[in-house]
Design an enzyme around this catalytic site. Structure first.
Site: not given
Length: 437
Positions: A225, A292, A346
């Site tokens: 990430e 995301k 994440c």
């Protein structure tokens, strides 16, 4: 008090994130470390307040408490954006033979059994003084408690005794852990050096010591990430560097930032920013993209953003205006050469429902993360463990790539094939296990 204590012990490490730029955020740390456990404790308080109104035998009330606390775990993982970190059921996911039960009843089902196993023996001890009735109660509760205690390990051993899953044909991946200090990512003059270091790891001739390497050509390279903490797709130099490093048949899967003009007729300076995973082929063509969906409150956006920014507050990533969430519902990411993947950036990996996109079951979980925020604490280890549980729940392999650890690949039963520990720099070259159920 119980809820506050258990979450304070499990989440103390969030304070490390406020010390990355201590001159800006250290003053917030005590409030954050105390307020999050306090807020999560309210879910337990509400559950037990409801149970206190139930009348009946001790057994009935113990079962009601287990149901209420399991329901509270689901609720805190769902409402107000949700935060199901360290649900009670995780106590029954170690060692690996116990983790297999997550594939049957999920983490919230395990939370129910965790409370029952912990409380029913106390109900028996505190039972009536009548010896005959107490013996009957003890036998009943021993059966209720003993069954999952015995059944779970037997089931786990049976599952793990099966032959190891085969490897997918024609696939060999490289996982890159660059171990970049988080403070460097906020310094634009270091972005080029970060990119070149990560690229150098990607093109080295063999795997780092302690990992495996084979003669088969690498087909996919994965970076963590925000491995490119800038707008990579806007940089011709970056795209050219990736193109020159990749073979024509290779693909790069990497985390970066992405900007998009907010409205068709808007000023070019008015854009939205996304925490993004991109897939580039050896010609530099963009093959797939994932933005995301589940952003971190106070980390990637501020609730009541305009008001809080007006009084001088800013979230930890320092992106003015915050990040924007990607489109919902989440869909499988189609990456050339790989099974349909559920991309989890994440802490999306801690949400059971996010591991299963709306358009079908994945053949692979990919978790790109950056746990450098949290230093050498229990946080990165907890995060990795919960990611493994997602793989067992879905029954699919997990590929996890972190900036400073823990990078790993597991099969669909959570068995670790290869792993790079915390605060290490290196790569893993590996085949990809197939789905077995």
């Amino acid at each position: 008090c119980f809820g506050f204590g258990i979450h304070l012990a499990g989440l103390y490490w969030i304070g490390s994130a406020f010390l990355v730029e201590s001159e800006r955020f250290a003053w917030v740390m005590p409030f954050a470390v105390a307020s999050m456990p306090a807020g999560l404790a309210l879910f337990y308080a509400a559950a037990l307040a409801a149970v206190s109104q139930i009348r009946g035998s001790d057994l009935v009330r113990a079962i009601a408490m287990a149901l209420a606390l399991a329901g509270a775990e689901w609720l805190r993982g769902t409402i107000f954006t949700g935060f199901p970190w360290n649900a009670l059921g995780y106590v029954l996911t170690y060692p690996l033979i116990l983790m297999q039960s997550a594939g049957l009843i999920g983490i919230y089902g395990l939370s129910l059994f965790a409370v029952l196993i912990a409380t029913l023996p106390l109900v028996a001890i505190a039972g009536t003084s009548d010896k005959t009735h107490r013996l009957r109660t003890v036998c009943t509760l021993a059966g209720l408690v003993g069954f999952p205690i015995v059944a779970a390990p037997i089931y786990g051993m049976t599952v793990l005794a099966q032959p190891l899953p085969p490897d997918l044909d024609g696939l060999r991946i490289r996982l890159v852990q660059p171990n970049i200090p988080q403070t460097d990512k906020f310094q634009p003059d270091k972005h080029r050096d970060i990119f070149l270091k990560t690229l150098a790891l990607s093109t080295q001739p063999s795997a780092a010591p302690g990992t495996t390497s084979g003669s088969q050509q690498i087909t996919h390279i994965l970076w963590p990430e925000a491995s490119m903490p800038f707008f990579a797709l806007r940089s011709k130099e970056v795209v050219a560097g990736i193109t020159s490093a990749l073979e024509p048949q290779q693909h790069l899967i990497a985390g970066t930032l992405r900007a998009e003009v907010a409205k068709a007729d808007a000023d070019p300076s008015d854009y939205r920013v996304f925490n993004t995973t991109i897939v580039l082929d050896g010609n530099g063509s963009l093959k797939s993209i994932y933005d995301k969906v589940h952003l971190v409150p106070f980390g990637e956006y501020l609730p009541f953003q305009n008001t809080l920014e007006a009084i001088g507050l800013m979230h930890l990533t320092r992106q003015r205006g915050g990040f924007s969430p990607g489109p919902s519902p989440r869909r499988l990411m189609q990456i050339p050469g790989l099974p349909p993947a559920s991309m989890l950036i994440c802490y999306e990996a801690i949400f059971p429902h996010l591991a299963h996109p709306s358009d079908g079951r994945p053949g692979l979980l990919i978790n790109l993360t950056n746990d450098a925020w949290f230093g050498t604490t229990s946080g990165p280890y907890q995060h990795f463990h919960q990611s493994r549980v997602r793989a067992v729940e879905q029954g699919v392999p997990l590929i996890r790539v972190a900036n400073n650890g823990i990078t790993a690949i597991t099969d669909s039963h959570g068995r670790i094939r290869h792993r790079i520990g915390l605060n290490r720099r290196g790569v893993i070259d590996s085949s990809v296990p197939a789905v077995v159920r």
